[in-house]
Design an enzyme around this catalytic site. Structure first.
Site, PDB file in Angstrom:
ATOM      1  N   LYS A 161      28.355  37.576  30.280  1.00  0.00           N
ATOM      2  CA  LYS A 161      28.946  38.160  31.707  1.00  0.00           C
ATOM      3  C   LYS A 161      28.256  38.253  32.625  1.00  0.00           C
ATOM      4  O   LYS A 161      26.047  39.134  31.933  1.00  0.00           O
ATOM      5  CB  LYS A 161      29.442  38.999  32.332  1.00  0.00           C
ATOM      6  CG  LYS A 161      30.633  38.682  33.245  1.00  0.00           C
ATOM      7  CD  LYS A 161      31.769  38.250  33.209  1.00  0.00           C
ATOM      8  CE  LYS A 161      32.760  37.911  34.383  1.00  0.00           C
ATOM      9  NZ  LYS A 161      34.303  37.395  33.803  1.00  0.00           N
TER      10      LYS A 161
HETATM   11  P1  NAD Z   1      36.849  34.061  44.553  1.00  0.00           P
HETATM   12  O1  NAD Z   1      35.455  34.708  44.599  1.00  0.00           O
HETATM   13  O2  NAD Z   1      37.409  32.559  43.924  1.00  0.00           O
HETATM   14  O3  NAD Z   1      37.846  34.879  44.913  1.00  0.00           O
HETATM   15  C1  NAD Z   1      37.959  36.650  44.881  1.00  0.00           C
HETATM   16  C2  NAD Z   1      39.043  36.531  46.184  1.00  0.00           C
HETATM   17  O4  NAD Z   1      38.668  37.825  46.049  1.00  0.00           O
HETATM   18  C3  NAD Z   1      38.161  36.454  47.444  1.00  0.00           C
HETATM   19  O5  NAD Z   1      39.860  35.101  48.078  1.00  0.00           O
HETATM   20  C4  NAD Z   1      38.077  37.542  47.725  1.00  0.00           C
HETATM   21  O6  NAD Z   1      38.497  37.878  49.099  1.00  0.00           O
HETATM   22  C5  NAD Z   1      39.601  38.409  47.024  1.00  0.00           C
HETATM   23  N1  NAD Z   1      38.934  40.066  47.395  1.00  0.00           N
HETATM   24  C6  NAD Z   1      37.785  40.779  47.034  1.00  0.00           C
HETATM   25  N2  NAD Z   1      38.186  41.899  47.275  1.00  0.00           N
HETATM   26  C7  NAD Z   1      39.017  42.531  47.611  1.00  0.00           C
HETATM   27  C8  NAD Z   1      40.192  43.000  47.992  1.00  0.00           C
HETATM   28  N3  NAD Z   1      39.091  44.533  47.620  1.00  0.00           N
HETATM   29  N4  NAD Z   1      41.317  43.333  47.814  1.00  0.00           N
HETATM   30  C9  NAD Z   1      41.977  41.474  48.605  1.00  0.00           C
HETATM   31  N5  NAD Z   1      41.175  40.430  47.691  1.00  0.00           N
HETATM   32  C10 NAD Z   1      39.993  40.709  47.471  1.00  0.00           C
HETATM   33  O7  NAD Z   1      37.150  34.950  42.966  1.00  0.00           O
HETATM   34  P2  NAD Z   1      38.061  34.360  41.355  1.00  0.00           P
HETATM   35  O8  NAD Z   1      37.182  33.549  40.582  1.00  0.00           O
HETATM   36  O9  NAD Z   1      39.393  33.517  41.720  1.00  0.00           O
HETATM   37  O10 NAD Z   1      38.232  35.374  40.789  1.00  0.00           O
HETATM   38  C11 NAD Z   1      39.114  36.941  40.639  1.00  0.00           C
HETATM   39  C12 NAD Z   1      39.046  36.940  39.437  1.00  0.00           C
HETATM   40  O11 NAD Z   1      39.476  36.397  38.535  1.00  0.00           O
HETATM   41  C13 NAD Z   1      38.035  38.445  38.956  1.00  0.00           C
HETATM   42  O12 NAD Z   1      38.341  39.333  39.016  1.00  0.00           O
HETATM   43  C14 NAD Z   1      37.720  37.227  37.779  1.00  0.00           C
HETATM   44  O13 NAD Z   1      37.069  38.350  37.594  1.00  0.00           O
HETATM   45  C15 NAD Z   1      38.646  36.854  37.534  1.00  0.00           C
HETATM   46  N6  NAD Z   1      38.454  35.507  36.878  1.00  0.00           N
HETATM   47  C16 NAD Z   1      38.531  34.417  37.143  1.00  0.00           C
HETATM   48  C17 NAD Z   1      37.566  33.569  36.165  1.00  0.00           C
HETATM   49  C18 NAD Z   1      37.322  31.757  37.240  1.00  0.00           C
HETATM   50  O14 NAD Z   1      37.818  30.831  35.842  1.00  0.00           O
HETATM   51  N7  NAD Z   1      36.977  32.120  38.435  1.00  0.00           N
HETATM   52  C19 NAD Z   1      39.093  32.986  35.291  1.00  0.00           C
HETATM   53  C20 NAD Z   1      39.339  34.585  34.720  1.00  0.00           C
HETATM   54  C21 NAD Z   1      39.525  35.529  34.892  1.00  0.00           C
END
Ligand code: NAD
Length: 419
Positions: A107
């Site tokens: 990461k």
């Molecule tokens: P992203 O940046 O596209 O979206 C994150 C979202 O969370 C945004 O809408 C942001 O406004 C919101 N957010 C942040 N803090 C918040 C809070 N306190 N309350 C409510 N909403 C809040 O990120 P993503 O890629 O969608 O990742 C989201 C989660 O999924 C993370 O935990 C990430 O590690 C996990 N994840 C992502 C992927 C991927 O392929 N992108 C894969 C596996 C896991």
């Protein structure tokens, strides 16, 4: 004192110790499995638009190299630190092992609020971070991907920066790129689609009809929005969504099409409508069939776990549920079916793996092939977890993590110690 500390790292360690007790790993063997192989800290100076120079701290943690390169996303968030990045790298290892991918976990992150940067500043910071990482990453060493706060464009800048230094285009050095520069079809949607696919499997298992079922999604970014849209396509009514700027809840169902249009234009939920605005702290505990935390870690603590009113908890985010909350969930009479993060959101890394394979071979697949192969791997992992739950009468999370930890341990033992 260890370099690896902090609340998120402690959470990953507590989870690991519980699994190690369950599968009887001797204490002397545990640090070799838990602690990362490498942790890199860099400082990234950039020119701000106002002419000043700003310096941002960046990290990359590579957990283990037993099966091949390490693999994992890159997080841009103001409060990212080494402990959090380490925990996320460790979880990636169990996730890749559970899915049977030839990777260790990694990461990366930069302590920056990406929403506070202009596009030019974001590009400068992304390029500088990748340039600092060149000695440590590579298609057969460590392959970054997007995570919170980063996206396809950031991956394109990473790939371009790395390629410029190599003197040749090296698309296989990162995944989650735009399709036009070596990305795979279906990667952007892969995590959210995977969440929805596993929710469908859980609904089959619990005899819940998706038509008429209800869902709440916290976090309306890549994972949350695609999860919500795919669930809606299956007939699930979306009652609530939130991001860091706003929270909406309507017990009769939100107009997801209108929300999508608003977010496509403005990037965030804020300003969508005055009606339906809701207290974000209350969102997770509203009644629904499916709850999808898809934002940050540790949003479900013991107190919240006691108040959840969902039937399926589908962890789109990494680490949304604390170990204390897990204990509460395990004791609840009404049995919430947990799709643990390392299973639930693994569609992303599975399709990242497909992207890496396609880039290395310079042979690209059709979207149906990507989807079908991803679903096959998700189904295999889902059934392995359910079989283990049945066999050992453990929770879904314990089963999923134990399968991952056992594979990593077995690989390390078979390869032995060098020198
Ligand atoms: P992203 O940046 O596209 O979206 C994150 C979202 O969370 C945004 O809408 C942001 O406004 C919101 N957010 C942040 N803090 C918040 C809070 N306190 N309350 C409510 N909403 C809040 O990120 P993503 O890629 O969608 O990742 C989201 C989660 O999924 C993370 O935990 C990430 O590690 C996990 N994840 C992502 C992927 C991927 O392929 N992108 C894969 C596996 C896991």
């Amino acid at each position: 004192m260890s370099t690896f500390s902090g609340p998120v790292f402690d959470m990953a360690k507590t989870q690991f110790e519980a699994i190690a007790d369950y599968i009887d790993i001797p204490h002397h063997e545990r640090p070799r499995i838990l602690l990362p192989k490498r942790a890199i800290t860099v400082t990234c100076p950039i020119h701000r638009d106002d002419g000043t120079v700003a310096v941002f701290e960046g990290y990359r943690v590579q957990h283990h190299l037993t099966f091949g390169p390490t693999k994992g996303g890159t997080r841009y968030a103001a409060d990212v630190d080494l402990g959090e990045v380490t925990a996320l790298a460790i979880w990636m290892s169990w996730k890749c092992a559970l899915a049977g991918l030839p990777y260790g976990g990694a990461k990366g992150g930069i302590a920056v609020d990406p929403y506070s940067l202009s596009r030019r500043e974001l590009e400068a910071l992304s390029r500088r971070y990748m340039q600092e990482m060149i000695p440590f990453v590579g298609p057969h060493t460590d392959v970054p991907a997007p995570d919170m706060g980063t996206n396809e464009q950031v991956m394109a800048w990473f790939m371009d920066t790395y390629s410029m230094y190599q003197g040749a285009t090296v698309p296989e050095v990162v995944t989650g790129k735009p399709v036009s520069v070596g990305g795979t079809v279906g990667r952007r949607e892969a995590t959210g689609r995977g969440v929805a696919h596993l929710v469908a499997r859980a609904m089959e298992h619990l005899n819940i009809n998706p038509r008429g079922a209800t869902a709440i999604v916290q976090g309306y970014g890549n994972v949350g929005s695609v999860s919500a849209l795919t669930l809606a396509e299956m007939g699930v009514k979306i009652l609530g969504v939130s991001d860091h700027t706003a929270c909406y809840f309507d017990p009769s169902g939100l107009d997801l099409g209108a929300i999508e249009q608003h977010v496509a234009k403005h990037g965030v939920l804020a300003g969508y409508s005055e009606a339906g605005l809701f207290d974000p702290k209350e969102l997770l505990i509203q009644p629904c069939d499916i709850l999808v935390p898809a934002a940050v870690e540790r949003v479900i603590d013991a107190a919240t776990a006691a108040k959840l009113r969902c039937r399926i908890l589908a962890e789109g985010a990494n680490g949304p549920t604390t170990p204390d909350a897990d204990l509460v969930l395990a004791q609840r009479q009404d049995e919430i079916f947990v799709l643990p993060d390392i299973l639930c959101n693994s569609g992303g890394v599975i399709v990242s793996y497909f992207e890496w394979v396609q880039d290395i071979q310079r042979l690209f697949w059709e979207e149906n092939e990507v989807k079908e192969r991803a679903n096959q791997i998700l189904d295999r992992a889902f059934h392995q977890v359910l079989d283990r739950v049945k066999r050992d009468r453990v929770t879904n999370r314990t089963a999923a993590m134990a399968i991952g930890v056992e594979k990593v341990r077995d690989g390390k033992r078979k390869r032995g110690l060098f020198p």
